[in-house]
Design an enzyme around this catalytic site. Structure first.
Site, PDB file in Angstrom:
ATOM      1  N   LYS A   1       0.848  -1.197   0.000  1.00 16.07           N
ATOM      2  CA  LYS A   1       0.000   0.000   0.000  1.00 16.07           C
ATOM      3  C   LYS A   1       0.875   1.235   0.000  1.00 16.07           C
ATOM      4  O   LYS A   1       1.966   1.253   0.594  1.00 16.07           O
ATOM      5  CB  LYS A   1      -0.882   0.017   1.248  1.00 16.07           C
ATOM      6  CG  LYS A   1      -2.151   0.841   1.072  1.00 16.07           C
ATOM      7  CD  LYS A   1      -3.167   0.118   0.184  1.00 16.07           C
ATOM      8  CE  LYS A   1      -4.499   0.862   0.145  1.00 16.07           C
ATOM      9  NZ  LYS A   1      -5.487   0.133  -0.662  1.00 16.07           N
TER      10      LYS A   1
ATOM     11  N   GLY B   1     -20.473   6.738   4.030  1.00 20.54           N
ATOM     12  CA  GLY B   1     -19.558   7.192   2.992  1.00 20.54           C
ATOM     13  C   GLY B   1     -20.205   7.060   1.630  1.00 20.54           C
ATOM     14  O   GLY B   1     -20.459   5.946   1.166  1.00 20.54           O
TER      15      GLY B   1
ATOM     16  N   GLY C   1     -18.972   8.387  -1.318  1.00 20.94           N
ATOM     17  CA  GLY C   1     -17.984   8.850  -2.286  1.00 20.94           C
ATOM     18  C   GLY C   1     -17.763   7.875  -3.414  1.00 20.94           C
ATOM     19  O   GLY C   1     -18.696   7.348  -4.011  1.00 20.94           O
TER      20      GLY C   1
ATOM     21  N   VAL D   1     -16.913   4.737  -3.856  1.00 19.53           N
ATOM     22  CA  VAL D   1     -17.575   3.433  -3.859  1.00 19.53           C
ATOM     23  C   VAL D   1     -19.013   3.537  -3.362  1.00 19.53           C
ATOM     24  O   VAL D   1     -19.916   2.897  -3.893  1.00 19.53           O
ATOM     25  CB  VAL D   1     -16.797   2.418  -2.991  1.00 19.53           C
ATOM     26  CG1 VAL D   1     -17.511   1.066  -2.972  1.00 19.53           C
ATOM     27  CG2 VAL D   1     -15.376   2.243  -3.525  1.00 19.53           C
TER      28      VAL D   1
END
Length: 491
Positions: free
Chosen positions: A133, A242, A244, A246
């Site tokens: 990552k 959330g 956004g 996804v």
């Protein structure tokens, strides 16, 4: 200069203070790497030995990560890191996150946890990739203003410099799009390195992976409902935290599946209002604290509220499924008792504050937790093999991961993916749906949380060596961490 007395002192420094510390020591880039022979974490510079001790003493987030490589970007001053967990299956793969962190320890811990999660996700997906990552923090943004807005020359330069970092890592880590990053940003990375995916389609890449990620999460929800004998998503209520990259496509997919109601929350009031307008079919005016809409047929209702990370409102909403699709660490001893849904299945990485503790807390309360690394694989599946080209919208290799075969019993020992015909996707035991059913069945048989079963399987698969290259990533990291091979000279 005076060195920090303890690892805690150095870890608690802000990114800005840490950057000044590095500058005073003449350090432009550094590494922290697991030394298998010594059984300890090795730091590239003695000034950073406290951080090595911090990692070595950690029992939650550090898992003998093969390498952590950090630089202060020469032109923009952004703190940029590449975190590599395990590369037995191949190059470490995972997106680069451009985020805000209050301390160096937060920066390190997020990278460690995200990289480990990618190891498990890639292994369960059957991809020949390891786990890694990228994490970046812009210390100039600590004053609250936007220092690198989309399309600005400085933002492009930040991602070009991250591309330079990847090229210097010689291919042991391949990046992709993640939170705070766009396809345009990935084009800037691609201009400086070949070691990236999620390249814009105009440049031959797969583009934004958010839509495929949402599709995979839906399949996980359907498996959880089927396991509980509650049918499918039709008529259900889903709470989405959330809205956004996804979360937004997830709302639309749930509507298409016949979900009766979606309750959403997001930090951005404009985003809540935009979705309200979409599903109300009418114009709105300005941002609102809470909005509600129903489609003309009355079969789908959408409610959204602006809520911060620490606002428990979304957790308390009566729903069949809670879908965390924002940042990680949202479920722990403080929040789990407030959770109204009986199923947790979302796209956010590392949803539990402490996986060892919190999956047991959920299990004890009768909440079925679908671990993120089991159900949110489609983003990496979508982009991981860009170099092999594209069949089209109905690519059988992509479709296989979304298959619906009832043959789930053998999925825990699934063979490699083999696409034999048009209906091959419906026969693959390792699809998200089938593997989820198998994990849930095994967990029920053992009387333990599903995350424990999924983790054991992921750990086992993640140690399988790449059939051609073996553990090449570790060899690259050993070469990079030889004295003077990667860490910057002083001055």
């Amino acid at each position: 200069m005076t060195l920090p007395a303890t690892a805690v002192e150095l870890g608690r420094r802000s990114p800005a203070a840490f950057r000044r510390f590095l500058a005073a020591a003449g350090i432009r880039r550094f590494f922290l790497a697991w030394d298998e022979e010594a059984g300890d974490v090795r730091a590239s510079h003695p000034e950073l030995a406290p951080l090595a001790r911090l990692l070595a003493a950690d029992r939650r987030d550090f898992d003998r990560h093969e390498g952590i490589f950090v630089q202060v970007a020469p032109d923009t001053g952004v703190l940029q890191g590449a975190f590599i967990h395990r590369t037995c299956r191949g190059q470490a793969a995972g997106g680069v996150r451009f985020w805000r962190y209050d301390t160096v320890e937060e920066f390190l811990r997020d990278g460690l946890r995200l990289a480990r999660g990618m190891t498990h996700k890639n292994a369960l997906a059957g991809l020949w990739w390891g786990g890694g990552k990228g994490v970046m923090v812009d210390e100039q943004g600590e004053r609250g203003e936007r220092e690198a807005p989309a399309g600005s020359p400085r933002r492009r330069r930040i991602y070009e410099e991250y591309g330079d970092l990847l090229s210097n890592l010689r291919g042991c880590y391949v990046t992709a799009e993640d939170a705070g990053t766009s396809a345009e940003d990935m084009a800037a990375v691609f201009s400086r390195t070949r070691f990236t995916t999620c390249i814009p389609p105009a440049l031959g890449g797969s583009g934004n992976p958010s839509g495929p990620t949402a599709r995979g999460v839906v399949r996980g929800m359907e498996a959880a409902l089927a396991h509980l004998g509650r049918g499918g998503l039709a008529g259900a209520t889903v709470a989405v935290q959330g809205l956004g990259h996804v979360g937004e496509p997830l709302v639309e997919l749930l509507r298409e599946r016949g979900v009766a109601r979606v309750i959403g929350s997001d930090l951005d009031p404009d985003r809540c209002e935009a979705l309200h307008r979409r599903y109300a079919g009418a114009a709105g005016s300005g941002a609102t604290i809470a909005t509600a809409a129903a489609d003309p047929a009355g079969s789908f209702a959408f409610t959204a509220r602006t809520a911060g990370r620490d606002d428990p409102w979304i957790l308390e909403q009566p729903a069949d499924v809670f879908a965390p699709c924002a940042t990680g660490g949202v479920l722990g001893p403080r929040t789990i008792p407030r959770l109204a849904a009986r199923i947790v299945c979302g796209a956010a990485n590392n949803q539990l504050e402490d996986p060892e503790r919190d999956d047991l807390l959920l299990h004890g309360r009768g909440v079925l937790y679908m671990p993120d690394f089991l159900v949110n694989r489609m983003g990496i599946v979508h982009c991981a093999d860009e170099q092999y080209g594209y069949v089209g919208d109905e690519d059988p290799r992509i479709a296989a991961h979304l298959g619906t075969s009832p043959r789930a019993a053998e999925a825990v020992a699934a063979p490699p993916l083999a696409v034999a015909g048009d209906d091959a996707a419906d026969r693959w035991e390792n699809s998200i749906y089938n593997l989820s059913l198998a994990v849930l069945a095994e967990a029920a048989r053992r009387g333990e949380p599903p995350a424990r079963v999924a983790l054991r399987l992921a750990e086992s698969r993640s140690r399988e060596l790449h059939p051609i290259w073996g553990h090449r990533g570790a060899a690259i990291i050993r070469a990079l961490t030889r004295q003077g091979a990667w860490a910057s000279p002083r001055g």
